[in-house]
Scaffold this active site. Sequence first.
Site, PDB file in Angstrom:
ATOM      1  N   SER A 151       5.746  -6.601  68.497  1.00  0.00           N
ATOM      2  CA  SER A 151       7.089  -6.254  68.997  1.00  0.00           C
ATOM      3  C   SER A 151       7.188  -4.741  69.168  1.00  0.00           C
ATOM      4  CB  SER A 151       8.188  -6.668  68.007  1.00  0.00           C
ATOM      5  OG  SER A 151       9.471  -6.251  68.496  1.00  0.00           O
ATOM      6  N   ASP A 171      -3.072  -8.275  71.017  1.00  0.00           N
ATOM      7  CA  ASP A 171      -2.100  -7.256  71.410  1.00  0.00           C
ATOM      8  C   ASP A 171      -2.120  -7.133  72.932  1.00  0.00           C
ATOM      9  OD1 ASP A 171      -0.664  -4.639  71.618  1.00  0.00           O
ATOM     10  OD2 ASP A 171      -0.953  -4.631  69.448  1.00  0.00           O
ATOM     11  N   TYR A 226      -3.547 -19.012  72.096  1.00  0.00           N
ATOM     12  CA  TYR A 226      -4.566 -19.997  71.776  1.00  0.00           C
ATOM     13  C   TYR A 226      -5.708 -19.292  71.066  1.00  0.00           C
ATOM     14  CZ  TYR A 226      -8.492 -23.111  72.136  1.00  0.00           C
ATOM     15  OH  TYR A 226      -9.576 -23.876  71.811  1.00  0.00           O
ATOM     16  N   GLY A 241       1.221  -0.943  71.632  1.00  0.00           N
ATOM     17  CA  GLY A 241       0.027  -0.782  70.794  1.00  0.00           C
ATOM     18  C   GLY A 241      -0.988   0.101  71.496  1.00  0.00           C
ATOM     19  N   TYR A 276      16.843  -6.003  69.849  1.00  0.00           N
ATOM     20  CA  TYR A 276      15.876  -6.035  68.743  1.00  0.00           C
ATOM     21  C   TYR A 276      16.462  -6.827  67.571  1.00  0.00           C
ATOM     22  CZ  TYR A 276      12.528  -4.189  65.285  1.00  0.00           C
ATOM     23  OH  TYR A 276      11.566  -4.038  64.311  1.00  0.00           O
TER      24      TYR A 276
END
Length: 313
Positions: free
Chosen positions: A76, A32, A63, A37, A146
């Site tokens: 998102s 995140d 990665y 978040g 969106y």
Amino acid sequence: MGRVLITGGAGFIGSHLCERFLGDGHEVIAVDNLLTGDRDNIAHLFVNPKFTFLEQDITNYLYVAGPLDAIMHFASPASPVDYLELPIQTLKVGSLGTHKALGLARAKNARILVASTSEVYGDPLVHPQREDYWGNVNPIGPRGVYDEAKRFLEAMTMAYHRTHGVKTRIARIFNTYGPRMRMRDGRVVPNFMCQALKDEAITVYGDGSQTRSFCFVEDLVEGLTRLLWSDESMPVNLGNPTEMSIHDFAVKIRDLAGSKSQVVFRDLPVDDPKVRQPDISRARRILGWEPKVSLDEGLARTIAFFQGKLKAT
Ligand code: UDP
């Protein structure tokens, strides 16, 4: 038991997914960038040796060392207020971020579930919405960033499935609510609950005749888990079909919160969908899933969460 990567793992739904997969005995890696978040959502998981957190923006690269069995792609902004403030980040994570997540799934031979949305149906002309409806979306309106990002996400996901044989799953998630929504994320549930608990005016946008159907997060997580481990590569609606007008919803929350708030009316945001209700026959048939938590119970549990939050501030 497997190793699961969750993008957007510190978000509202992402953090509930982290808990669920850890509870099922998996190793969980949450990624995140903390744009929307919050580390507090996962703070209680850091003591678990099977949990790892990577603070990273997946639009640039993704990665992960070692094997992966599954990826849940949930990164998102998800509130209309957030994606109006973060239009380019919203487009980038839905497009570039999804490309990275799919590339990683392919490299690791992992299955991947991507979070799509009822917004792919736009302001729908078919009601309730079934998965074979193509939608009514304004690409250049404020919500287009969106809606189109998520429509691109679906197209890219199907391309990876058809071209590279990646085991992909597409969840079309309808309005979901529950503990860990941000107090100020602008969505209707935190707004109405915080307003009701503070005895402030409850702000209904438009005349409140627009409808939504609200699913408790615990039910959604169960549906997502079942979909991930299923063989279904076509989109599946996940949501609660109990539909109500936003005005009735305001009154219900006020009553459940025992509040003295007045209901006031404000301008309706541009392109605000007039109706929304999932047809969940496909989820019922394929996953044997349907929501179990009643609206009254889910709302009461969420009000208790916001009560705690408000006391702490
Ligand atoms: N809404 C409202 N008052 C608020 C916030 C939202 O009346 O304070 C309305 C909004 O216009 C929409 C519905 O509630 O019709 C759901 O809005 P939300 O932002 O939660 O998500 P959406 O379903 O529009 O994606």
